[in-house]
Design an enzyme around this catalytic site. Sequence first.
Site, mmCIF file in Angstrom:
data_model
loop_
_atom_site.group_PDB
_atom_site.id
_atom_site.type_symbol
_atom_site.label_atom_id
_atom_site.label_comp_id
_atom_site.label_asym_id
_atom_site.label_seq_id
_atom_site.Cartn_x
_atom_site.Cartn_y
_atom_site.Cartn_z
ATOM 1 N N CYS A 1 4.395 13.738 -45.858
ATOM 2 C CA CYS A 1 5.158 12.495 -46.018
ATOM 3 C C CYS A 1 4.268 11.302 -46.355
ATOM 4 O O CYS A 1 4.751 10.172 -46.434
ATOM 5 C CB CYS A 1 5.989 12.200 -44.768
ATOM 6 S SG CYS A 1 5.015 11.628 -43.364
ATOM 7 N N GLU B 1 -4.685 11.748 -37.985
ATOM 8 C CA GLU B 1 -4.477 12.991 -37.224
ATOM 9 C C GLU B 1 -4.375 12.681 -35.731
ATOM 10 O O GLU B 1 -4.913 13.395 -34.872
ATOM 11 C CB GLU B 1 -5.607 13.991 -37.487
ATOM 12 C CG GLU B 1 -5.862 14.300 -38.957
ATOM 13 C CD GLU B 1 -4.708 15.055 -39.624
ATOM 14 O OE1 GLU B 1 -3.756 15.443 -38.925
ATOM 15 O OE2 GLU B 1 -4.765 15.248 -40.861
ATOM 16 N N GLY C 1 5.611 11.106 -38.997
ATOM 17 C CA GLY C 1 6.450 11.835 -39.940
ATOM 18 C C GLY C 1 6.035 13.287 -39.973
ATOM 19 O O GLY C 1 5.152 13.717 -39.224
#
Length: 224
Positions: A13, A87, A9
């Site tokens: 989000c 990440e 996303g």
Amino acid sequence: MAELAFFSGTMDCGKSTLALQIQHNRSARGLSGMIFTRNDRAGEGRLSSRLGLVTDAVEADEKFDFHVHLVKHLTAGGRVDYVIADEAQFLSPDQVDQLGRVVDDLGIDVFAFGITTDFRTRLFPGSQRLIELADRVEVLQVEALCWCGARATHNARTVGGRMVIEGAQVVVGDVGDPAGARGEIGYEVLCRRHHRRRLTAATAGAGALSPEVLPVDSAPPTRR
């Protein structure tokens, strides 16, 4: 069977929040997980959410090998029931392949979280490989909003509040100062229309949609 799942996303989000929720739910059931991240806003070896939640994590730099790390841990008598990789857009394609081997060879679930495209709307190599390789790809349904109120679909890099479209793909910026009020690099989510027009909240003269959280004990005025 174990699976490689990719949750993607835009910024804001709730990716890191979901990662922490998955960790909480599984650890509450007695499962043992291992958390990895890279370039988190909270610093090295930390996984954090913009809601203020944070936990320790293993920093996976560009030389890190997920498969080797987990094999060594298991060989030493350790236990791992699942892996969280936050990440994940910053991972190399080879590192994503390593996560695939963790699933296939070691039978461990891997949950990867990351943004799909950079500030130029181009796929991050790590995200591209995850889309190609994952057993399941899910776009998170918590909608981030552009300053205009429309659904945000693009990530923008700003300098002094103005959107830029050139520069290195990975630059750590001040996500707490998206307008770049201090003249530093910042990041902001925009709808496609305003990303195409390079119109940020600062250049449009718009304020934040919700600058403060409403107090929990607020109550409507009493009618007389």
